[in-house]
Design a protein around this motif. Structure first.
Motif, PDB file in Angstrom:
ATOM      1  N   PRO A 328       0.855  -1.198   0.070  1.00  0.00           N
ATOM      2  CA  PRO A 328      -0.033   0.066   0.055  1.00  0.00           C
ATOM      3  C   PRO A 328       1.054   1.225   0.239  1.00  0.00           C
ATOM      4  CG  PRO A 328      -0.797  -1.742   1.444  1.00  0.00           C
ATOM      5  CD  PRO A 328       0.164  -2.155   1.085  1.00  0.00           C
ATOM      6  N   ARG A 329       2.088   1.314   0.776  1.00  0.00           N
ATOM      7  CA  ARG A 329       2.777   2.383   0.617  1.00  0.00           C
ATOM      8  C   ARG A 329       3.337   2.557  -0.515  1.00  0.00           C
ATOM      9  NH1 ARG A 329       1.918   5.412   4.017  1.00  0.00           N
ATOM     10  NH2 ARG A 329       2.855   4.729   5.773  1.00  0.00           N
ATOM     11  N   HIS A 330       3.938   1.857  -1.237  1.00  0.00           N
ATOM     12  CA  HIS A 330       4.576   2.019  -2.610  1.00  0.00           C
ATOM     13  C   HIS A 330       3.373   2.454  -3.690  1.00  0.00           C
ATOM     14  CE1 HIS A 330       8.280  -0.628  -1.730  1.00  0.00           C
ATOM     15  NE2 HIS A 330       8.266   0.447  -1.035  1.00  0.00           N
ATOM     16  N   ALA A 331       2.087   1.791  -3.493  1.00  0.00           N
ATOM     17  CA  ALA A 331       1.292   2.295  -4.495  1.00  0.00           C
ATOM     18  C   ALA A 331       0.838   3.612  -4.308  1.00  0.00           C
ATOM     19  CB  ALA A 331      -0.080   1.352  -4.119  1.00  0.00           C
ATOM     20  N   GLU A 332       0.928   4.250  -2.854  1.00  0.00           N
ATOM     21  CA  GLU A 332       0.683   5.578  -2.787  1.00  0.00           C
ATOM     22  C   GLU A 332       1.709   6.352  -3.077  1.00  0.00           C
ATOM     23  OE1 GLU A 332      -1.189   5.014   2.052  1.00  0.00           O
ATOM     24  OE2 GLU A 332       0.835   5.573   1.554  1.00  0.00           O
ATOM     25  N   LEU A 337       3.633  10.171  -7.773  1.00  0.00           N
ATOM     26  CA  LEU A 337       4.385  10.603  -8.736  1.00  0.00           C
ATOM     27  C   LEU A 337       3.613  10.582  -9.949  1.00  0.00           C
ATOM     28  CD1 LEU A 337       7.676   8.431  -8.119  1.00  0.00           C
ATOM     29  CD2 LEU A 337       7.190  10.859  -7.396  1.00  0.00           C
ATOM     30  N   ALA A 338       2.625   9.787 -10.293  1.00  0.00           N
ATOM     31  CA  ALA A 338       1.817   9.688 -11.460  1.00  0.00           C
ATOM     32  C   ALA A 338       1.196  11.100 -11.685  1.00  0.00           C
ATOM     33  CB  ALA A 338       0.911   8.680 -11.628  1.00  0.00           C
ATOM     34  N   LEU A 339       0.519  11.613 -10.465  1.00  0.00           N
ATOM     35  CA  LEU A 339      -0.018  13.023 -10.512  1.00  0.00           C
ATOM     36  C   LEU A 339       0.972  14.228 -10.944  1.00  0.00           C
ATOM     37  CD1 LEU A 339      -2.437  12.581  -7.450  1.00  0.00           C
ATOM     38  CD2 LEU A 339      -2.823  12.247 -10.105  1.00  0.00           C
ATOM     39  N   HIS A 340       2.318  13.970 -10.628  1.00  0.00           N
ATOM     40  CA  HIS A 340       3.070  15.117 -10.761  1.00  0.00           C
ATOM     41  C   HIS A 340       4.194  14.603 -11.791  1.00  0.00           C
ATOM     42  CE1 HIS A 340       1.331  17.345  -7.650  1.00  0.00           C
ATOM     43  NE2 HIS A 340       1.071  16.072  -6.797  1.00  0.00           N
ATOM     44  N   PRO A 341       3.981  14.568 -13.057  1.00  0.00           N
ATOM     45  CA  PRO A 341       5.123  14.251 -13.955  1.00  0.00           C
ATOM     46  C   PRO A 341       6.224  15.180 -13.881  1.00  0.00           C
ATOM     47  CG  PRO A 341       3.089  15.264 -15.363  1.00  0.00           C
ATOM     48  CD  PRO A 341       2.890  14.948 -13.690  1.00  0.00           C
ATOM     49  N   GLU A 342       6.217  16.333 -13.360  1.00  0.00           N
ATOM     50  CA  GLU A 342       7.284  17.072 -13.354  1.00  0.00           C
ATOM     51  C   GLU A 342       8.308  16.871 -12.221  1.00  0.00           C
ATOM     52  OE1 GLU A 342       4.508  18.856 -10.437  1.00  0.00           O
ATOM     53  OE2 GLU A 342       4.403  17.753 -12.253  1.00  0.00           O
ATOM     54  N   ALA A 350       6.823  13.490   1.250  1.00  0.00           N
ATOM     55  CA  ALA A 350       6.633  13.296   2.522  1.00  0.00           C
ATOM     56  C   ALA A 350       5.281  14.037   3.065  1.00  0.00           C
ATOM     57  CB  ALA A 350       7.638  13.839   3.562  1.00  0.00           C
ATOM     58  N   GLU A 351       5.012  15.110   2.382  1.00  0.00           N
ATOM     59  CA  GLU A 351       3.958  15.854   2.481  1.00  0.00           C
ATOM     60  C   GLU A 351       2.564  15.293   1.922  1.00  0.00           C
ATOM     61  OE1 GLU A 351       1.340  18.526   4.272  1.00  0.00           O
ATOM     62  OE2 GLU A 351       3.638  18.867   4.536  1.00  0.00           O
ATOM     63  N   ASP A 352       2.894  14.724   0.826  1.00  0.00           N
ATOM     64  CA  ASP A 352       2.004  13.881   0.038  1.00  0.00           C
ATOM     65  C   ASP A 352       1.431  12.578   0.927  1.00  0.00           C
ATOM     66  OD1 ASP A 352       1.809  15.778  -2.080  1.00  0.00           O
ATOM     67  OD2 ASP A 352       3.345  14.388  -3.280  1.00  0.00           O
ATOM     68  N   ILE A 353       2.338  12.040   1.278  1.00  0.00           N
ATOM     69  CA  ILE A 353       2.167  10.813   1.983  1.00  0.00           C
ATOM     70  C   ILE A 353       1.691  10.570   3.292  1.00  0.00           C
ATOM     71  CG2 ILE A 353       3.214   8.247   2.255  1.00  0.00           C
ATOM     72  CD1 ILE A 353       2.421   9.103  -0.659  1.00  0.00           C
ATOM     73  N   PHE A 354       2.447  11.516   4.111  1.00  0.00           N
ATOM     74  CA  PHE A 354       2.341  11.342   5.433  1.00  0.00           C
ATOM     75  C   PHE A 354       1.549  12.668   6.243  1.00  0.00           C
ATOM     76  CE2 PHE A 354       6.145   8.947   4.579  1.00  0.00           C
ATOM     77  CZ  PHE A 354       5.728   7.731   5.049  1.00  0.00           C
ATOM     78  N   GLY A 355       1.650  13.921   5.390  1.00  0.00           N
ATOM     79  CA  GLY A 355       1.112  14.997   5.729  1.00  0.00           C
ATOM     80  C   GLY A 355       2.283  15.862   6.520  1.00  0.00           C
ATOM     81  N   ASP A 401     -13.135   4.882  -3.743  1.00  0.00           N
ATOM     82  CA  ASP A 401     -12.809   3.703  -3.088  1.00  0.00           C
ATOM     83  C   ASP A 401     -11.339   3.528  -3.543  1.00  0.00           C
ATOM     84  OD1 ASP A 401     -15.353   2.755  -2.515  1.00  0.00           O
ATOM     85  OD2 ASP A 401     -15.823   1.882  -4.735  1.00  0.00           O
ATOM     86  N   LEU A 402     -10.749   4.510  -3.839  1.00  0.00           N
ATOM     87  CA  LEU A 402      -9.209   4.570  -4.294  1.00  0.00           C
ATOM     88  C   LEU A 402      -8.569   4.240  -2.887  1.00  0.00           C
ATOM     89  CD1 LEU A 402      -6.820   5.071  -6.174  1.00  0.00           C
ATOM     90  CD2 LEU A 402      -6.960   7.379  -5.577  1.00  0.00           C
ATOM     91  N   LEU A 403      -7.666   3.231  -2.943  1.00  0.00           N
ATOM     92  CA  LEU A 403      -6.755   2.681  -1.745  1.00  0.00           C
ATOM     93  C   LEU A 403      -7.724   3.239  -0.252  1.00  0.00           C
ATOM     94  CD1 LEU A 403      -3.437   4.291  -3.100  1.00  0.00           C
ATOM     95  CD2 LEU A 403      -4.220   1.921  -3.076  1.00  0.00           C
ATOM     96  N   PRO A 404      -8.562   2.424  -0.177  1.00  0.00           N
ATOM     97  CA  PRO A 404      -9.608   2.798   0.917  1.00  0.00           C
ATOM     98  C   PRO A 404      -9.197   2.876   2.360  1.00  0.00           C
ATOM     99  CG  PRO A 404     -10.261   0.625  -0.041  1.00  0.00           C
ATOM    100  CD  PRO A 404      -9.098   1.291  -0.959  1.00  0.00           C
ATOM    101  N   ARG A 405      -8.274   2.073   2.631  1.00  0.00           N
ATOM    102  CA  ARG A 405      -7.300   2.288   3.873  1.00  0.00           C
ATOM    103  C   ARG A 405      -6.267   3.279   4.038  1.00  0.00           C
ATOM    104  NH1 ARG A 405      -6.778  -4.122   5.373  1.00  0.00           N
ATOM    105  NH2 ARG A 405      -8.829  -4.688   5.391  1.00  0.00           N
ATOM    106  N   SER A 406      -6.008   4.291   3.037  1.00  0.00           N
ATOM    107  CA  SER A 406      -5.003   5.107   2.823  1.00  0.00           C
ATOM    108  C   SER A 406      -5.400   6.363   3.676  1.00  0.00           C
ATOM    109  CB  SER A 406      -4.259   5.280   1.378  1.00  0.00           C
ATOM    110  OG  SER A 406      -3.520   6.301   1.403  1.00  0.00           O
ATOM    111  N   LYS A 407      -4.450   6.715   4.268  1.00  0.00           N
ATOM    112  CA  LYS A 407      -4.723   8.008   4.978  1.00  0.00           C
ATOM    113  C   LYS A 407      -3.769   9.091   4.550  1.00  0.00           C
ATOM    114  CE  LYS A 407      -6.208   6.136   9.460  1.00  0.00           C
ATOM    115  NZ  LYS A 407      -5.709   6.266  10.991  1.00  0.00           N
ATOM    116  N   ALA A 408      -3.238   8.793   3.390  1.00  0.00           N
ATOM    117  CA  ALA A 408      -2.152   9.600   2.625  1.00  0.00           C
ATOM    118  C   ALA A 408      -3.072  11.144   2.126  1.00  0.00           C
ATOM    119  CB  ALA A 408      -1.462   9.105   1.616  1.00  0.00           C
ATOM    120  N   PRO A 409      -2.420  12.186   2.382  1.00  0.00           N
ATOM    121  CA  PRO A 409      -3.237  13.317   1.952  1.00  0.00           C
ATOM    122  C   PRO A 409      -3.465  13.194   0.346  1.00  0.00           C
ATOM    123  CG  PRO A 409      -1.659  14.056   3.695  1.00  0.00           C
ATOM    124  CD  PRO A 409      -1.405  12.637   3.326  1.00  0.00           C
ATOM    125  N   VAL A 410      -2.413  12.902  -0.429  1.00  0.00           N
ATOM    126  CA  VAL A 410      -2.543  12.808  -1.786  1.00  0.00           C
ATOM    127  C   VAL A 410      -3.624  11.750  -2.314  1.00  0.00           C
ATOM    128  CG1 VAL A 410      -0.953  10.964  -2.317  1.00  0.00           C
ATOM    129  CG2 VAL A 410      -1.094  12.794  -4.037  1.00  0.00           C
TER     130      VAL A 410
END
Length: 418
Positions: A328-332, A337-342, A350-355, A401-410
């Motif tokens: 799940p972490r690697h999927a996040e 990265l897919a959302l930010h091609p730049e 770290a902000e995207d995943i953990f806030g 339903d995207l990654l339903p258990r994820s709490k990553a802000p992104v």
């Protein structure tokens, strides 16, 4: 001279007298065991003070974790624990596992003895090579590359005379390379002559387990690589991360292909083969010998997040498609990265995943693990998919339903925008 299980007062006195005589260059009343005498000689030449403490500068926790992840011994820690920890706990001792520098990476066992071990700095991250701590089972096993038991005054440094320890080296069964030391330590009154045999037996079991795991991983790599190699012309090999052969075509097989310390996808000069093209495979590398021109073709990555229980990344290459299951972490991370091609910096991820933009160490460690399998399509500085790589994200039928258990802000933001 070797003390019996129930050490007598006479043997204790002789052991101490022999050590004191050796320290002062006087004739010894009895000769120590050969391995102890050789260790005392090495330590005396190194100039260690027998009255010094055994304190050393501990490794930072981040460095300890890095060494644990980098050590094959981490894979067999459950076996070592099953074989030794319960016995050590019951006999008022602890199990210690070090790397090949004598740095303590793991320790387990009796709680009270763990506290006492802290007093002599037998702690995670501490240094126990002979060059730093004098004659002791860990350091002497490292120096001699052989199992050894060190008891009471056989220790060079006086503050260890209240301890007994037995240690054995653990070698890589594939090439004999030393990987680290497994040790049992405790108060001197817990000495038992069979402890060394026990530690040695468990070390050999660990080596056998490493061999079995290696053969299984090579078999898995072969199952992925063999269909690819059958479609290739010319010379090519599939090897694991350490260069061990899984499959070959167009050339005689080799047991192991020497690889650079840091392998990167693309063109690589290998002394044994010349110019090659290297591509990542799950658990290893596809190596094509550059017998002719080899242009870098584009790549396509499909990030499949449609099923929470089956997170996958599919990599399409000219020789075929392979799939890597994702945590799940690697999927996040890949989704961010897919959302930010730049590209994203470590703090942005770290902000995207953990806030929390300060958690860059964790981000770098996770990206490093991802790049072991996806190095050809992932770039860094900043972290991003490489130029020319087409990225497709397959989400669930309902975006909420995207990654339903994820709490990553992104991820939370993407679900909320649906």
């Amino acid at each position: 001279m070797r003390p019996a299980g129930q050490e007598s007062d006479r043997s204790t006195r002789l052991l101490h007298r022999a050590r004191e005589a050796r320290m002062t260059g006087q004739p010894m009343p009895v000769r120590p065991r050969a391995e102890i005498g050789a260790s005392w000689d090495r330590v005396l030449r190194s100039g260690i003070d027998p009255e010094q403490t055994t304190q050393s500068v501990l490794l930072e926790q981040e460095e300890i974790e890095h060494r644990r992840r980098s050590s094959v011994l981490g894979e067999v820690m459950p076996l070592l624990s099953d074989g030794l920890v319960s016995i050590a706990d019951a006999s008022q001792q602890i199990m210690v596992v070090t790397d090949l520098e004598g740095r303590v990476l793991w320790r387990q066992g009796n709680t009270g003895i763990l506290r006492r071990a802290d007093e002599i700095c037998l702690a995670e991250g501490a240094a126990w090579s002979e060059e730093i701590t004098g004659t002791n089972a860990i350091g002497t096993a490292l120096a001699s590359r052989a199992p050894v038991q060190v008891h009471s005054a056989e220790h060079f440094v006086r503050s260890l005379h209240g301890w007994t320890c037995a240690a054995a080296p653990v070698r890589d069964p594939r090439d004999g390379r030393l990987m680290g030391i497994v040790d049992i330590s405790g108060p001197a009154n817990t000495f038992h002559p069979t402890t060394l045999a026990l530690v040695g037996s468990v070390a050999r079991l660990a080596e056998s387990e490493i061999r079995v795991r290696h053969l299984r991983s090579v078999d898995r790599l072969r199952s992925v690589a063999a269909p690819m190699l059958s479609r290739l012309g010319g010379r090519a090999l599939a090897v694991d991360a350490n260069g061990w052969l899984a499959a070959v075509t167009g050339m005689p097989p080799v047991e192991r292909l020497p690889l650079p310390k840091s392998v990167q996808p693309g063109r690589v000069w290998l002394p044994s083969l010349g110019m090659c093209r290297v591509e990542p495979l799950p658990g290893g590398w596809l190596v094509q010998v550059a017998d002719g021109a080899m242009d870098s073709p584009p790549r396509r990555v499909v990030l499949d997040l449609s099923l929470p229980g089956g997170l996958l990344v599919n990599v399409v290459s000219p020789v075929g498609t392979w799939t890597q299951r994702l945590s799940p972490r690697h999927a996040e991370l890949l989704y961010a990265l897919a959302l930010h091609p730049e590209g994203r910096t470590a703090s942005e991820l770290a902000e995207d995943i953990f806030g929390d933009a300060t958690r860059t160490v964790t981000v770098r460690a996770e990206i490093s693990r991802l790049r072991r399998h996806l190095a050809e399509v992932l770039a860094h500085r900043p972290y991003r998919f490489r130029e020319g790589v087409e990225v497709e994200v397959i989400g669930p039928e309902h975006p909420g339903d995207l990654l339903p258990r994820s709490k990553a802000p992104v991820v939370v933001a993407a679900r909320g925008a649906s």
